[in-house]
Design an enzyme around this catalytic site. Sequence first.
Site, PDB file in Angstrom:
ATOM      1  N   HIS A 238      40.973  39.900  46.145  1.00  0.00           N
ATOM      2  CA  HIS A 238      40.252  39.367  44.990  1.00  0.00           C
ATOM      3  C   HIS A 238      38.796  39.805  45.155  1.00  0.00           C
ATOM      4  O   HIS A 238      38.220  39.653  46.232  1.00  0.00           O
ATOM      5  CB  HIS A 238      40.363  37.843  44.984  1.00  0.00           C
ATOM      6  CG  HIS A 238      39.972  37.230  43.675  1.00  0.00           C
ATOM      7  ND1 HIS A 238      38.693  37.285  43.187  1.00  0.00           N
ATOM      8  CD2 HIS A 238      40.700  36.564  42.754  1.00  0.00           C
ATOM      9  CE1 HIS A 238      38.662  36.675  42.013  1.00  0.00           C
ATOM     10  NE2 HIS A 238      39.867  36.237  41.728  1.00  0.00           N
ATOM     11  N   ARG A 260      34.435  37.234  35.786  1.00  0.00           N
ATOM     12  CA  ARG A 260      34.323  38.651  35.382  1.00  0.00           C
ATOM     13  C   ARG A 260      34.916  38.836  33.994  1.00  0.00           C
ATOM     14  O   ARG A 260      34.388  39.574  33.181  1.00  0.00           O
ATOM     15  CB  ARG A 260      35.057  39.550  36.382  1.00  0.00           C
ATOM     16  CG  ARG A 260      34.336  39.737  37.688  1.00  0.00           C
ATOM     17  CD  ARG A 260      35.069  40.706  38.593  1.00  0.00           C
ATOM     18  NE  ARG A 260      36.384  40.226  38.958  1.00  0.00           N
ATOM     19  CZ  ARG A 260      37.529  40.800  38.635  1.00  0.00           C
ATOM     20  NH1 ARG A 260      37.539  41.931  37.977  1.00  0.00           N
ATOM     21  NH2 ARG A 260      38.685  40.282  39.012  1.00  0.00           N
TER      22      ARG A 260
END
Length: 571
Positions: A238, A260
């Site tokens: 991640h 994001r």
Amino acid sequence: MVPKTLDTDVLILGSGGAGLFAALHAHKAAPALSITVAVKGLLGKCGCTRMVQGGFNVALAKGDSVERHFMDTIEGGKWLPDQDLAWQLVRLAVERIHELENELGCFFDRNPDGTVHQKAFAGQTFDRTVHKGDLTGIEIINRLAEQVWARKIARLEEHRAVEIIKSTNGDSVSGVLMIDMRTGEYLFVRAKAVLLATGGGPTMYKYHTPSGDKSCDGLAMALRAGLPLRDMEMVQFHPTGLLAGTHTRMTGTVLEEGLRGSGGYLLNGAKERFMPGYDPKAERATRDVVSRAMFAEIRKGNTTPHGGLYIAMAHLGVERVAKEFKGMVERCADCGFDLAGGLVEVVPTAHYMMGGVEFRGDCSTELAGLFVAGEDSGGVHGANRLGGNGVANSTVFGAVAGDSIAAWVKNASLRDPDRQAIDAAVAVCESPFGKKTSSGLEALRESLYEIMWEKVGIMRDAAGLREAAGELAALETELDAQGLGDHNRAFNLTWHDWMNLRSLVAVSRAIAAAAAARQDSRGAHFRSDYPDTGPLERSAFTSLRGDLVVTMKPVAFTRVRPGQTLLENVA
Ligand SMILES: Cc1cc2nc3c(=O)[nH]c(=O)nc-3n(C[C@H](O)[C@H](O)[C@H](O)COP(=O)(O)OP(=O)(O)OC[C@H]3O[C@@H](n4cnc5c(N)ncnc54)[C@H](O)[C@@H]3O)c2cc1C
């Protein structure tokens, strides 16, 4: 040492989304069955499903479709997923989310018109992630646990599974050898069917996100039982693990994908945005692409003072960020960072294992009576898991496993165990008590972290993987030589730590072997000496057993071939 014995119809190992859904579905299908959930931690309080932040992918909204969700999963997985399993995932995710809301009582966030709110997650062509703020897993696990508690389902909490035991003739599973962690006593649980749902968990890397109770025990047990594991080289990193300082325990903790997805920026040490230079989708590219770009930026030395990078959200509006990402903002504040208005240091962090035990659509495995679901299983995601497809996977296949097991045990009886296998497993567990005290576990863990991060991590090559294979084998030998000072077995955490490390090293060796065998770069697996993807038409997945000999097996394109899409046929 003869362990105590307990008989049950169904034994479920693990109480994450997979284990709890399996228990509820097996109970619903056949309420008279005796079902036992055995778990290393406390039911409802452990595992990674509880830690799910972002949410659950499902095609619900107008304009979305299961075909679109399927194509995103296949393309995200770089054409390596088992297409029938992926189809089952996207199709049954719809059923599962309705069950979670309408039968189990979950409240997910809603739009003003009353429809379920679905947010953007990176790597997907539609906003389809159902969530409860940014702490979705707590909602799901609390409701599931309440439902399990309300039923006649037995619990063995703080019980660690240590070995899958076959029947006397070896052709089926007889049960599982466990340790009651509170007393240190052994318990053999005999069952007609066993579900492996211990949740994988790549905690062998220096930076990692999963819960501390996960140490790949299920995968290590499956390897020892001779089962085939697939896609083991596919470890997902991640991009945004919190960098909160060495040994703080918060370092590595994930800051969710939605940051994001909603437009957050990644900045290097000079506070410059770098992602557009690596990929046109910039921060919204898939996890593998972003993690690799971050790793490259870190290797170039463009880092923050602590060797990471920054995530910046303030340009989206401080109030909006504070409202939409309340949990994340509070988590960062606890560590002294201002996520809404300032910069937070982040580093890629090992998050999820796409690889796992090979299984059929009904969750059965090669070993009769043994079923697998959730992160212990392999094949659904291929080379990359889409954010939001993890909890969909564990809940969808947990429920499938529960249904299949209830049907399977109707015609099954309890089988006598291979006593020698029980004795041998107990002898291995006992072995550190018979040796001279050593105090090297911390050093061995640090070595494991370093080997896996540097040589079997985000960027790999043949020389590094070869070195890693040798170093991991040596680490295994060193672990076997460790002796424990404290002979009290009750809650002896050093003993459990030793067992955790044994599982992690065994599975790390499988990851390194699979990574060495795959001579191309796909999704989460990147070889700097083989940077090309290779022809998609000839896609093959890795498959290995306990001897670590890797076979490349061709992917069957049962629903769609590379270059084709299912979307043309969708209105
Ligand atoms: C921080 C974080 C955030 C995430 N966010 C998302 C997200 O937003 N969306 C998404 O789709 N996915 C997300 N995931 C991934 C998701 O949590 C997993 O894919 C999924 O929930 C795994 O479910 P599981 O049931 O297989 O395992 P888990 O939920 O991890 O449960 C495993 C269980 O097995 C038990 N266990 C382990 N070893 C043993 C043993 N030896 N004996 C007995 N019991 C054992 C554990 O105690 C635990 O109860 C996230 C993961 C993390 C770590």
